[in-house]
Write a protein that holds these residues in place. Sequence first.
Motif, PDB file in Angstrom:
ATOM      1  N   VAL A   1       0.935  -1.290   0.037  1.00  0.00           N
ATOM      2  CA  VAL A   1       0.112  -0.073   0.038  1.00  0.00           C
ATOM      3  C   VAL A   1       0.758   1.323  -0.008  1.00  0.00           C
ATOM      4  O   VAL A   1       1.989   1.269   0.825  1.00  0.00           O
ATOM      5  N   ASP A   2       0.372   2.256  -0.659  1.00  0.00           N
ATOM      6  CA  ASP A   2       1.325   3.360  -1.017  1.00  0.00           C
ATOM      7  C   ASP A   2       1.272   4.238   0.387  1.00  0.00           C
ATOM      8  O   ASP A   2       0.631   4.411   1.192  1.00  0.00           O
TER       9      ASP A   2
ATOM     10  N   ASP B   1       1.962   7.100   1.116  1.00  0.00           N
ATOM     11  CA  ASP B   1       1.030   8.308   1.073  1.00  0.00           C
ATOM     12  C   ASP B   1      -0.296   8.100   1.924  1.00  0.00           C
ATOM     13  O   ASP B   1      -0.846   8.928   2.417  1.00  0.00           O
ATOM     14  N   LEU B   2      -0.942   7.050   1.181  1.00  0.00           N
ATOM     15  CA  LEU B   2      -2.308   6.610   1.891  1.00  0.00           C
ATOM     16  C   LEU B   2      -2.061   6.280   3.420  1.00  0.00           C
ATOM     17  O   LEU B   2      -3.121   6.280   4.253  1.00  0.00           O
TER      18      LEU B   2
ATOM     19  N   ILE C   1      -8.421   2.073   3.192  1.00  0.00           N
ATOM     20  CA  ILE C   1      -7.119   2.260   2.588  1.00  0.00           C
ATOM     21  C   ILE C   1      -6.556   0.892   2.083  1.00  0.00           C
ATOM     22  O   ILE C   1      -6.262   0.878   1.085  1.00  0.00           O
TER      23      ILE C   1
ATOM     24  N   VAL D   1      -2.102   9.258   5.044  1.00  0.00           N
ATOM     25  CA  VAL D   1      -3.403   9.633   5.488  1.00  0.00           C
ATOM     26  C   VAL D   1      -4.395   9.268   6.532  1.00  0.00           C
ATOM     27  O   VAL D   1      -4.786   9.635   7.351  1.00  0.00           O
ATOM     28  N   SER D   2      -4.274   8.090   6.566  1.00  0.00           N
ATOM     29  CA  SER D   2      -4.728   7.051   7.635  1.00  0.00           C
ATOM     30  C   SER D   2      -4.391   7.573   8.919  1.00  0.00           C
ATOM     31  O   SER D   2      -5.372   7.726   9.967  1.00  0.00           O
TER      32      SER D   2
ATOM     33  N   SER E   1      -6.679  -0.469  -2.136  1.00  0.00           N
ATOM     34  CA  SER E   1      -5.382  -0.426  -2.664  1.00  0.00           C
ATOM     35  C   SER E   1      -4.917  -1.861  -3.284  1.00  0.00           C
ATOM     36  O   SER E   1      -4.272  -2.015  -4.229  1.00  0.00           O
TER      37      SER E   1
ATOM     38  N   HIS F   1      -9.226   1.605   8.574  1.00  0.00           N
ATOM     39  CA  HIS F   1      -7.902   1.559   7.936  1.00  0.00           C
ATOM     40  C   HIS F   1      -7.914   0.257   6.977  1.00  0.00           C
ATOM     41  O   HIS F   1      -7.575   0.686   5.715  1.00  0.00           O
TER      42      HIS F   1
END
Length: 307
Positions: A196-197, A199-200, A218, A203-204, A222, A214
């Motif tokens: 998973v990226d 950046d994501l 997320i 954000v979480s 993804s 989550h």
Amino acid sequence: MQHSRRLALPMLGIAVFLLLWHLAASQVQTSLGTLPGPVQTWQQFTNLVAEHQHERDREAAFYVRQAKRNAEKLARAPQAEVRIREYTGKPTFFDQIGTSLLTVMAGFLLATAIAIPVGIVLGLNKGLYAAFNPVIQLLKPVSPLAWLPIVTMVVSALYVSDDPRVAKSFLNSLFTVAMCSLWPTLINTAVGVTGVDQDLLNVSRVLKLSRWQHVRTIVLPSSVPMVFTGLRLSLGVAWMVLIAAEMLAQNPGLGKFVWDEFQNGSAASLGRIMVAVVTIGFIGLLLDRSMLSLQRHFSWNQQLSQH
């Protein structure tokens, strides 16, 4: 033009394959005669269709006769007890197809129900993934021919009933399929979750999502492309494993049909086996295309879903 090209190239490939099959088959002599080509295989397919229709006609006639006898019995004695007997005719080629499809889907769904949650848990916890990865890699390459005797003995020991609702042969095939097909989905799910990226993930953390939020908002979206890649691989493995298990254990299905025809050794057996081989391949193709369609529908990454 592009649409015509997309259609013409596969048709050309199929035509070349049929031509090569026709030319090669005529050169191969077996103990049962010349290897069937496309024409002979098609003829045996039409014979199997006719046999299936004949068997369905016999089944319908059986129930008509039974209903007539019961009606006459009730007319003579209204309080009489009547029984509805099930038709027990020989399964046809298409009955075997239905049995195999039911078994493979049951085994695949069981494998999916185990593999995706476990894969998510392992992907979220690097320590667990490192601990269990050797076990996964140890069990993943085990052949269905090795699992089948173990599964058969375990089912026979645990599933004891005087009036079983589900046949043991079905459970043997189901669990063998599940044991062999869950690994691609499990591994791909775990890899998708770990990939998973960042950046994501940030954000979480900023939104302070709960563990369930989550995963739901997320992690799962993804990792969907990787999960479906694993599902496609697992479904292909499940179909191959099932045919092998049915042949080895003589469980009902297409595998048993092939083995019975091989043992039969009649002049038509080789052609009927070729029909089964083509059917197995065609069903495998349809299963893969169906899973790809689901992937395109559910995946947010349309570029990945094209592969």
